[in-house]
Design a protein around this motif. Structure first.
Motif, short mmCIF file in Angstrom:
data_model
loop_
_atom_site.label_atom_id
_atom_site.label_comp_id
_atom_site.label_asym_id
_atom_site.label_seq_id
_atom_site.Cartn_x
_atom_site.Cartn_y
_atom_site.Cartn_z
N UNK A 1 0.78 -1.29 0.19
CA UNK A 1 0.01 -0.18 0.10
C UNK A 1 0.76 1.13 0.11
N UNK A 2 2.07 1.23 0.60
CA UNK A 2 2.86 2.21 0.49
C UNK A 2 3.16 2.95 -1.07
N UNK B 1 0.79 2.67 -3.36
CA UNK B 1 -0.45 3.51 -3.28
C UNK B 1 -0.33 4.99 -2.70
N UNK B 2 0.47 5.12 -1.44
CA UNK B 2 0.41 6.17 -0.68
C UNK B 2 1.58 7.16 -1.67
#
Lengths: 424, 159
Positions: free
Chosen positions: A90-91, A93-94
């Protein structure tokens, strides 16, 4: 654009005035690096800095927003390459939500599931899976709420609480049909929400299902001509519209006329995927981003005031690609692999390679069904493109491969939950 | 360098943006790929000015370039770990830019890796704050980001 620029330079000047040593001299040298990575005033997040902290913010900002794109690219590439499993991924996506230049760079770094076998952004749920090793998922059914959740991972037991929720579906019974609404989140199935992905709708008998995509077909590689119904409803697009529905696939379960219990026969027609996609060099449509809540595609996105527009795919399509033969552009048809009758066990058997452990009428394996004229290699016709089966009470596995996307695969599996006894 | 001369007469002068002049050996200067082409034509009187590099950063770069070969092969990792450990986030950021500008052998990798590790498992707000980047999305783009974000995150480390 112009007012933007002006503010950008003002910001820079302030930065220099405060004594930011890095700007001087570097200005001319680095201008060509910037490209589109200019600074712009913030619109909402985070809250504006207080006057006291303003000077440090500005000087920092001018230095960092001017981080040369090649350095940023280098960093994002490292982040992307090191986080290949969820939830750590998810990083990535961050990184894409930081600002425009970060977003642009992150999107340029992240490959499609076909290329890298990983799911990253929600759009990867609409992109075809990898060609070789399938993406392995599982589905949890919650009977009380009639919801189905698709998770990335081998099984709940193996991934514990670390499984990534990919999609959720809610079954809704209507007078004449059953609908499954598909969403990115498990608590909002509204069609007006930007988490709406599409739906699956059955006919009255529960023998035929239609997969509706909330997104318009994204490119011209559409095998058949699609014509919009209700053209008079085409209007300049408003920023947010309820998603239209585009028929992207049909699943039919063959009625067992003898009414004897035996394996089902299912047939899926994927209207937007050409049969050639399963051959080497063939491609299936691969959208690169969602379009339904943007107005930038105003000219191509339909809008309706009353009834939702529906796109139908007529067989009278014009072949606008001279290089490919018409038969190669025919839609992909998937059929379930016929199980063998096992004399000793007295049951129908299929080799699910350990991914399915409980006998169920819902279990299936789909392979491409090609006509001899379509010149599809026999080996390609034996490859299982989608496999679905039971592993426990209310738990099922779903493994999909190119040219299906997670969305399409999930929709096909959902249809298996809703077939009526009539076809068994 | 081909000709043998005393280090002082052969040294390269580098001028940082804050006006300090550093004399370094050609072996050290040659590892800064950006200035490499300038070194060949320079003599002891030439001063190469580095508009994007502050004295502090050049000091650290020289420390790295001198310290790394001095460390035993097995101790290089420890040396690098110590090198970045000593840096504050502010210093890390400045040094990354200086190193990226000078294209310092080995150090670009080390710095980029360090920064990449720093942002792992961090929130968008943290990353923005850390890098001093301003959110420049339009409301439509921001809505898109929120959607992706909501899908990807069901809980993130507190900064």
């Amino acid at each position: 654009m112009m007012p933007f620029r002006t503010i950008v330079y003002e910001l820079k000047d302030i930065g220099e005035g405060i004594g930011n040593m890095y700007r001087k001299g570097a200005e001319s040298k680095h201008m060509h690096w910037h490209g589109k990575s200019h600074i712009a005033p913030e619109c909402s997040l985070p809250p504006p800095p207080s006057p006291s902290s303003f000077s440090t913010v500005v000087s920092e900002q001018s230095r960092w927003a001017n981080l040369p794109p090649e350095l940023l690219l280098d960093i994002v590439q490292r982040v992307e390459a090191s986080e290949t499993s969820w939830p750590a991924r998810r990083v990535v996506v961050a990184c894409a939500s930081v600002c425009r230049s970060w977003r642009e760079i992150t999107y340029s770094v992240v490959k499609t599931p076909e290329q890298c076998s990983w799911l990253t952004f929600p759009i990867s749920l609409k992109q075809p899976g990898p060609r070789d090793a399938p993406i392995q998922c599982f589905i949890k059914r919650e009977r009380v709420t009639s919801t189905y959740r698709l998770y990335l991972g081998l099984s709940p037991a193996l991934t514990c609480d670390m499984s990534k929720l990919l999609l959720a579906a809610k079954k809704i019974r209507r007078a004449t049909c059953t609908e499954f609404l598909l969403s990115l989140v498990p608590d909002d199935f509204s069609r007006d929400s930007n988490t709406y992905i599409g739906k699956l709708r059955s006919n009255f008998l529960g023998t035929k299902f239609t997969i509706m995509d909330g997104e318009p077909p994204h490119d011209s590689a559409v095998p058949l001509n699609c014509k919009l119904q209700q053209r008079d409803h085409l209007k300049p697009l408003l920023p947010r519209v309820a998603a239209a529905n585009y028929n992207v696939g049909t699943i039919s379960y063959e009625l067992n006329v003898l009414r004897t219990r035996g394996p089902r026969r299912m047939c899926c027609t994927m209207h937007l995927i050409p049969i050639s996609a399963i051959q080497e060099g063939g491609t299936a449509p691969t959208p690169s981003k969602f379009t339904n809540c943007y107005n930038e595609h105003a000219s191509t996105t339909p809008i309706s005031k009353g009834k939702k527009p529906r796109v139908e795919f007529g067989s009278a399509g014009t072949d606008d690609s001279p290089g490919s033969t018409p038969s190669a552009r025919e839609p992909l048809i998937l059929k379930n692999k016929a199980p063998r009758w096992h004399e000793q066990l007295q049951c129908w058997c299929l080799n699910f390679k350990g991914r399915v452990t409980v006998a169920s009428v819902k279990n299936f394996q789909l392979v491409a069904a090609a006509e001899p004229s379509q010149n599809v290699a026999v080996a390609e016709q034996e490859k299982v493109i989608l496999q679905f089966g039971k592993i426990g009470k209310d738990i099922f596995t779903m493994d999909y491969r190119y040219p299906l996307s997670a969305f399409q695969a999930f929709a096909i599996c959902l249809s298996s939950f809703d077939t009526k006894p009539a076809c068994e | 360098m081909a000709e043998k001369a005393s280090p002082s007469s052969n040294s390269i002068s580098l001028k940082t943006v804050d006006g300090k002049i550093f004399k370094v050996s050609p072996a050290i200067a040659n590892q800064m790929l950006t200035i490499q082409p300038l070194i060949k034509d320079s003599d002891s009187s030439t001063i190469i000015s580095l508009p994007d590099v502050a004295a502090f950063h050049l000091t650290k770069i020289i420390e790295y370039l001198e310290g790394k070969p001095a460390a035993a092969p097995s101790a290089v990792d420890a040396f690098e770990a110590q090198f970045v450990k000593d840096l504050s986030p502010e210093e890390l950021k400045g040094l990354l830019i200086a190193v990226g500008y000078l294209k310092v052998n080995g150090l670009v990798d080390l710095m980029a890796n360090t920064v990449a590790k720093l942002i792992e498992n961090k929130s968008v707000e943290y990353v923005r704050k850390f890098f001093g980047v301003v959110n420049d999305f339009t409301p439509a783009e921001e809505a898109k980001c929120r959607q992706e974000h909501a899908w990807a995150f069901d809980g993130v480390d507190e900064d």
